[in-house]
Design an enzyme around this catalytic site. Structure first.
Site, PDB file in Angstrom:
ATOM      1  N   LYS A   1       0.859  -1.182   0.000  1.00  0.00           N
ATOM      2  CA  LYS A   1       0.000   0.000   0.000  1.00  0.00           C
ATOM      3  C   LYS A   1       0.898   1.236   0.000  1.00  0.00           C
ATOM      4  O   LYS A   1       1.688   1.437   0.920  1.00  0.00           O
ATOM      5  CB  LYS A   1      -0.902  -0.006   1.238  1.00  0.00           C
ATOM      6  N   ASP A  60      -2.923  10.201   3.361  1.00  0.00           N
ATOM      7  CA  ASP A  60      -4.304   9.753   3.506  1.00  0.00           C
ATOM      8  C   ASP A  60      -5.095  10.765   4.321  1.00  0.00           C
ATOM      9  O   ASP A  60      -5.074  10.761   5.544  1.00  0.00           O
ATOM     10  CB  ASP A  60      -4.327   8.372   4.192  1.00  0.00           C
ATOM     11  N   LYS A 113     -10.726  12.662   7.545  1.00  0.00           N
ATOM     12  CA  LYS A 113     -10.265  12.358   8.893  1.00  0.00           C
ATOM     13  C   LYS A 113     -10.285  13.612   9.754  1.00  0.00           C
ATOM     14  O   LYS A 113     -10.148  14.719   9.236  1.00  0.00           O
ATOM     15  CB  LYS A 113      -8.804  11.859   8.833  1.00  0.00           C
ATOM     16  N   ASP A 131       1.421   6.485   5.448  1.00  0.00           N
ATOM     17  CA  ASP A 131       0.476   5.497   4.927  1.00  0.00           C
ATOM     18  C   ASP A 131       1.017   4.755   3.694  1.00  0.00           C
ATOM     19  O   ASP A 131       0.328   3.945   3.096  1.00  0.00           O
ATOM     20  CB  ASP A 131      -0.863   6.178   4.608  1.00  0.00           C
ATOM     21  N   ASP A 184     -12.328   6.628   3.298  1.00  0.00           N
ATOM     22  CA  ASP A 184     -11.124   6.476   4.112  1.00  0.00           C
ATOM     23  C   ASP A 184     -10.651   5.015   4.160  1.00  0.00           C
ATOM     24  O   ASP A 184      -9.547   4.737   4.614  1.00  0.00           O
ATOM     25  CB  ASP A 184     -11.402   6.999   5.530  1.00  0.00           C
ATOM     26  N   ARG A 215      -7.476  -0.825   1.073  1.00  0.00           N
ATOM     27  CA  ARG A 215      -7.970  -2.105   0.538  1.00  0.00           C
ATOM     28  C   ARG A 215      -8.383  -1.972  -0.933  1.00  0.00           C
ATOM     29  O   ARG A 215      -8.312  -2.937  -1.684  1.00  0.00           O
ATOM     30  CB  ARG A 215      -9.128  -2.619   1.415  1.00  0.00           C
TER      31      ARG A 215
HETATM   32  N1  BES Z   1      -4.471   4.589   6.780  1.00  0.00           N
HETATM   33  C1  BES Z   1      -5.600   4.274   7.565  1.00  0.00           C
HETATM   34  C2  BES Z   1      -5.289   3.315   8.702  1.00  0.00           C
HETATM   35  C3  BES Z   1      -4.332   3.801   9.756  1.00  0.00           C
HETATM   36  C4  BES Z   1      -4.819   4.274  10.969  1.00  0.00           C
HETATM   37  C5  BES Z   1      -2.973   3.720   9.581  1.00  0.00           C
HETATM   38  C6  BES Z   1      -3.944   4.692  11.942  1.00  0.00           C
HETATM   39  C7  BES Z   1      -2.106   4.138  10.556  1.00  0.00           C
HETATM   40  C8  BES Z   1      -2.601   4.613  11.743  1.00  0.00           C
HETATM   41  C9  BES Z   1      -6.670   3.613   6.710  1.00  0.00           C
HETATM   42  O1  BES Z   1      -6.706   4.016   5.378  1.00  0.00           O
HETATM   43  C10 BES Z   1      -7.997   3.979   7.303  1.00  0.00           C
HETATM   44  O2  BES Z   1      -8.291   5.139   7.348  1.00  0.00           O
HETATM   45  N2  BES Z   1      -8.739   2.978   7.769  1.00  0.00           N
HETATM   46  C11 BES Z   1      -9.994   3.202   8.373  1.00  0.00           C
HETATM   47  C12 BES Z   1     -10.954   2.172   7.863  1.00  0.00           C
HETATM   48  C13 BES Z   1     -12.389   2.447   8.230  1.00  0.00           C
HETATM   49  C14 BES Z   1     -12.886   3.659   7.498  1.00  0.00           C
HETATM   50  C15 BES Z   1     -13.206   1.228   7.878  1.00  0.00           C
HETATM   51  C16 BES Z   1      -9.833   3.084   9.877  1.00  0.00           C
HETATM   52  O3  BES Z   1      -9.032   2.247  10.327  1.00  0.00           O
HETATM   53  O4  BES Z   1     -10.448   3.839  10.604  1.00  0.00           O
HETATM   54 ZN    ZN Z   2      -4.853   4.700   4.601  1.00  0.00          ZN
HETATM   55 ZN    ZN Z   3      -7.843   5.807   5.069  1.00  0.00          ZN
END
Ligand code: BES
Ligand code: ZN
Ligand code: ZN
Length: 506
Positions: free
Chosen positions: A274, A279, A286, A297, A356, A360
């Site tokens: 990834k 992000d 966010k 990220d 967000d 995936r």
């Molecule tokens: N890049 C984030 C995940 C992340 C969170 C990485 C904290 C490093 C530290 C990912 O793209 C994301 O935002 N995931 C969401 C998914 C949700 C929207 C289902 C999350 O984990 O909140």
């Molecule tokens: Zn991310």
């Molecule tokens: Zn994200």
């Protein structure tokens, strides 16, 4: 980039002309009650070093706890100007991983004191010399990294030279082989950490592609970097959906390694990373707090690029293809919106419930493409979910596997890498979480429970029956506090385990 120079020396430690000679000590007391005194054993048979340390060790103030240090100036009988004793903890637990950390502790002890060159004594006892020289080189080089690169008043406190003092009686060739492996792997990990450390404005998908291409050219790897037109041609609708909100074009980075000879039936390893260079969350934006962290990220992608550097230099007899899906996740008038439907390259329709959950999406097309390029074993690394950090904290990263044999190879790799991963489930009972009412799948779970597994279930839709491992490194890719053996900032987690996993198939 320049890295610390390291060299194996087979001369007596007492004659090492160095600003600092580090020697390891362990607590060799066995199974006594906890109030009992530790039994400090210096892990060298060098009489001069033992003699120099004797008086202070007898004082009992040094307990040889892991990464505990004790400094002696002008040690009598030694050519070194300082002697540093570094604890390995209880002897029963003093494995190569403890040595890696202790070597790092010696380097990080030296750095702020302006010491530019040091020597570390390979420990004697029940240690495998190849493992020890590797651990020392790895630990020292990793410890030399610092992340404060944009301070204009920054003083570069890098250690320039390390001699690894090998005791007499140790075979040269395994010690040299271990040393070389350690150098290659740690330099590659620091290379990945440097990429991760860059902020979003200085590490766009295009720049990441350029850095990967430079690395590939330097190491004799084939590398292609594609952008929007090619993604359209390839019908990578999931990847494109993430990229479309940004003015920065995406980069599909493909790096290939071909060994000189391969045994028949050797699998082709597919590494997918990834590479979200920033992000924001997109339209599902966010919160402002900590958003700056989202420059890391792309840590999974950087781990894959760094792993390819190590693979190119270690030359395992196995074919490897790495794919990094790099994009910037931004809100804009062109951005993908919650509820939008897109088609992945595999043909599956995806309902984007939350923009967000972009990692995936890009990985869906990357994993599918890796199989099309011939990969018969897959591993992906991604800072994919906050949920994995909720589940496992910042000690273990998450690993998901659809295949027991591939997972066994990975547990073997962990024994060598010393990285900590904890297995979490990807079982079909969870699939209903990602079933969409309008499309084949949706990009978030129905509930917020089991968020890390829900993301893994989404990825699983794109790997078919190919043995696959998913590494969710969101909790481990960035370290907020420094450790005695490692700076704060990007860790480069997963790289070492990925490299060993690949090598285990050669
Ligand atoms: N890049 C984030 C995940 C992340 C969170 C990485 C904290 C490093 C530290 C990912 O793209 C994301 O935002 N995931 C969401 C998914 C949700 C929207 C289902 C999350 O984990 O909140
Ligand atoms: Zn991310
Ligand atoms: Zn994200």
């Amino acid at each position: 980039m320049t890295y610390m120079k390291t060299e194996l020396l087979f001369t007596p430690a007492a004659s090492a002309q160095t600003e600092l000679l580090a020697v390891f000590a362990a607590d060799t007391s066995v199974n006594k009650d906890k109030d009992a005194k530790p039994e400090i054993t210096l892990l060298t048979s060098d009489e001069a070093v033992r003699k120099a340390a004797n008086f202070v060790l007898a004082s009992g103030e040094f307990k040889a706890e892991a990464n505990e240090t004790l400094l002696l100036h002008a040690p009598e009988g030694l050519a070194a100007t300082r002697l540093l004793i570094v604890g390995l903890g209880n002897a029963a637990k003093a494995d190569p991983h403890a040595i890696r950390r202790a070597a790092g502790t010696a380097v990080r002890f030296a750095k702020p004191r302006g010491i530019r060159s040091l020597a570390i004594l390979v420990p004697e006892g029940n240690f495998d010399p190849a493992q020890s020289t590797r651990a020392i080189a790895e630990g020292a080089i990793l410890a030399d990294f610092d992340s404060d690169t944009y301070r204009t008043d920054r003083k570069d406190r890098s250690v320039e030279f390390l001699s690894i003092q090998v005791p007499s009686g140790v075979d040269k060739s395994p010690a040299a082989a271990g040393h070389r492996e350690g150098v290659v792997i740690a330099e590659s990990q620091n290379f990945a950490r440097t990429l991760i450390n860059e902020p979003g404005n200085r590490m766009t998908p295009t720049i990441l592609g350029q850095r990967a291409a430079e690395m590939a050219a330097e190491n004799g790897l084939k590398c292609e970097v594609w952008s929007t037109d090619k993604l359209r041609e390839l019908k990578m609708g999931a990847f494109l959906a993430v990229a479309q909100g940004s003015d920065e074009p995406p980069a599909l980075i493909v790096i290939q390694y071909e060994p000189e000879t391969v045994k028949p039936d050797t699998p082709v390893m597919g590494l997918v990373g990834k590479g979200i260079t920033f992000d924001t969350g997109g339209i599902s934006i966010k919160p402002a707090d900590n958003m700056e962290k989202m420059k890391y990220d792309m840590a999974g992608g950087a781990a894959m690029i760094g792993a390819m550097r190590a693979i190119a230099q270690l030359k395992p007899a196995v074919k490897v293809v790495a794919i990094v899906c790099a994009a910037e996740n931004m809100p804009s008038g062109k951005a993908v919106k919650p509820g939008d439907i897109v088609f992945a390259r595999s043909g599956k329709s995806i309902e984007v419930l939350n923009t967000d959950a972009e990692g995936r999406m890009v990985l869906a097309d990357g994993l599918h493409y890796a199989r099309e390029l011939g990969a018969t074993r897959l591993i992906n690394a991604a800072t994919l979910t906050g949920a994995v950090a909720i589940a496992l904290g910042q000690i273990n990263a998450g690993v998901f596997a659809n295949d027991e044999d591939a997972y066994r190879h990975f547990t073997k790799a962990l024994e060598i890498s010393g990285e900590k991963f904890w297995r979490l489930p990807v079982e079909d009972e969870y699939r209903e979480q990602i079933r969409s009412s309008i499309a084949d799948i949706q990009n978030t779970g129905l509930t917020r429970y089991g968020g890390a597994t829900n993301a893994a279930m989404f990825l699983k839709e794109f790997v078919g029956d190919t043995p696959w491992l998913h590494l969710d490194i969101a909790g481990l890719a960035w370290q907020d506090a420094e450790k005695p053996w490692l700076a704060k900032g990007p860790t480069g987690i997963a790289l070492r385990s990925i490299v060993e996993w690949v090598r285990s198939y050669a």
